[in-house]
Enzyme design. Structure first.
Site, mmCIF file in Angstrom:
data_model
loop_
_atom_site.group_PDB
_atom_site.id
_atom_site.type_symbol
_atom_site.label_atom_id
_atom_site.label_comp_id
_atom_site.label_asym_id
_atom_site.label_seq_id
_atom_site.Cartn_x
_atom_site.Cartn_y
_atom_site.Cartn_z
ATOM 1 N N ASP A 6 36.377 36.057 41.093
ATOM 2 C CA ASP A 6 34.952 36.089 40.751
ATOM 3 C C ASP A 6 34.155 35.154 41.665
ATOM 4 O OD1 ASP A 6 35.356 33.472 39.770
ATOM 5 O OD2 ASP A 6 35.899 34.229 37.797
ATOM 6 N N HIS A 44 42.579 42.215 42.214
ATOM 7 C CA HIS A 44 41.386 42.014 41.383
ATOM 8 C C HIS A 44 40.543 40.915 42.021
ATOM 9 C CE1 HIS A 44 39.171 41.903 37.490
ATOM 10 N NE2 HIS A 44 39.002 40.626 37.804
ATOM 11 N N ASP A 99 49.950 47.805 40.042
ATOM 12 C CA ASP A 99 48.982 47.458 41.085
ATOM 13 C C ASP A 99 47.660 48.158 40.790
ATOM 14 O OD1 ASP A 99 47.738 46.588 43.363
ATOM 15 O OD2 ASP A 99 48.840 47.887 44.737
ATOM 16 N N GLU A 118 45.078 39.553 39.815
ATOM 17 C CA GLU A 118 44.103 38.563 40.286
ATOM 18 C C GLU A 118 44.829 37.504 41.112
ATOM 19 O OE1 GLU A 118 40.100 36.250 38.891
ATOM 20 O OE2 GLU A 118 41.519 36.840 37.329
#
Length: 438
Positions: free
Chosen positions: A3, A338, A390, A399
């Site tokens: 993020d 991710h 995956d 992530e």
């Protein structure tokens, strides 16, 4: 991670571990041609911490917040989410954050002592101020910065970080006061009470216990030998639990393929940190011609390093799925990491604005591989049965986090040296075939 929030505690741990890698394995990293990159990565973090420490008793803990950030799937260039910053100070303490940031800057000051003494001095100054702030105004940072609780809550509290910082400051300054702090507070702060089976951005006990053991095994500070011996006992409990040599019920679980398994969410962080501590301790024992005595057997330095190597081999593809969990390494690795920046077309290729929900609709849910390869990222890894999906939405496994990769830098360098020594006369690696250099 995946993020756009700046979370201070895990980032500081990343920098501490990168710095520790360079402190222990500087020559090996240099021989691999990576020392300049390592120093650059550390300074990228410490420059930020210098800016975030705006006065002796103020440290900025977070920029952005997880709730609004996680509502959006955007490139960093297109960010529309809040960039509000949150801080800890005298009225809103954060001893764990201040302690870990002090540890990072103290460790980094050792790294830069040779190449940039002025910068090293600056980092040490900040480290000492932060430690004093964290110790004088005690409290958990997630009590002061509520928005972090659902993301990087300080479950272990702040006592481990204060001990950790004191030991790093002692190593950086050689001042007796810092060692005395770690000795005097060993019992009441849990340093010689907690027998751990994990080492992570949150729980520092195993790492600080190993630092204290290092002082003992190097024959220093004999007047504190009684307490240092208790630190060593707890450090060795951790190492023995990783090596499956403790009494039943206190060992770290393993997958059928042999990977250490601590918990479902981002398990690889515990594997990389364990591999680092095992590698460092094997070298400490080797220098002192000692062995590790566990409840279920005695191991020499070579066996300990061999187990650390087995964990790294698993990460790099020697596992049931023949999958490298280090992105960009080997013929097969996760392609749907991710990670917002990796999963959306590069700004250089497409400068059109990509909105919050558009990112989810067009990129997050795409079945195709990420357009950008996040080279060097260590993903969360497989489950307890060596299974791995995956998929971008499978953030528990796909992530990638900076604190996953950081401990591996020193381990890779150490194993590269081992590989070079084990190479046959023709220059081919005989025992470490899985370490392919591109």
């Amino acid at each position: 991670a995946g993020d756009h929030v700046k979370f201070g505690l895990p980032m500081a741990f990343t920098v501490t571990m990168l710095s520790w890698s360079v402190i222990e394995y500087r020559d090996e990293i240099d021989a691999a041609g990576e020392l300049a990159h390592a120093l650059e990565a550390i300074k990228w973090g410490t420059d930020y911490f210098v800016k975030a420490h705006t006065s002796p008793n103020v440290l900025w803990a977070e920029v952005g917040d997880g709730d609004t950030d996680h509502y959006c799937w955007q490139r960093p260039e297109d960010m529309t989410t809040s960039r509000q910053a949150y801080r800890v100070d005298e009225s809103n303490p954060g001893s764990d954050l201040a302690g870990e940031t002090a540890a990072a800057m103290a460790a980094a000051s050792i790294v830069f002592r040779r190449s940039n003494p002025h910068y090293a001095h600056l980092l040490l100054h900040h480290a000492q101020e932060l430690f004093e702030f964290g110790d004088r105004h005690r409290g958990k940072y997630d009590g002061s910065v509520g928005v972090v609780k659902n993301y990087y809550a300080s479950v272990s509290g702040y006592k481990d970080e204060l001990l950790w910082a004191a030991l790093w400051l002692h190593r950086a300054t050689d001042k007796e006061d810092y060692l005395k702090y770690a000795i005097d507070k060993a019992g009441c702060f849990g340093g010689i009470g907690w027998a751990m089976s994990e080492f992570s951005w949150d729980v520092k006990y195993a790492g600080l216990q190993l630092l204290a053991s290092q002082l003992l095994l190097e024959g220093k500070h004999r007047d504190h030998a009684h307490v240092l011996e208790q630190y060593r006992s707890k450090a060795e409990h951790y190492l023995c639990s990783c090596l499956d040599k403790n009494k039943h019920g206190t060992n770290v679980e393993r997958t059928p393929g042999g990977l250490l398994y601590v918990r479902q969410w981002d398990n690889m962080q515990y594997v990389s940190s364990a591999a680092f501590l095992l590698t460092v301790y094997s070298d400490i024992l080797s220098r002192g011609n000692r062995k590790l005595h566990c409840p279920q057997g005695t191991l020499g330095p070579e066996e300990i390093l061999g187990f650390a190597r087995s964990q790294v081999d698993y990460i790099l593809g020697s596992n049931p799925l023949k999958m490298s969990y280090l992105v960009g390494f080997g013929p097969r690795y996760p392609t749907r990491v991710h990670h917002r920046g990796a999963s959306i077309v590069s700004y250089r290729e497409s400068k059109g604005f990509i909105g919050c929900t558009q990112g989810y609709d067009s990129w997050y849910s795409s079945p195709g591989p990420n357009p950008n390869v996040l080279v060097g990222a260590l993903v969360g890894g497989p489950d307890c049965q060596d299974n791995f999906q995956d998929e971008r939405g499978n953030y528990m496994q796909t992530e990638a986090c900076t604190y996953n990769t950081a401990p591996l830098v020193g381990v890779f360098a150490r194993l590269l040296r081992l590989q070079d020594r084990e190479a046959d006369p023709n220059g081919k690696a005989s025992l470490l075939a899985s370490y392919k250099r591109k």
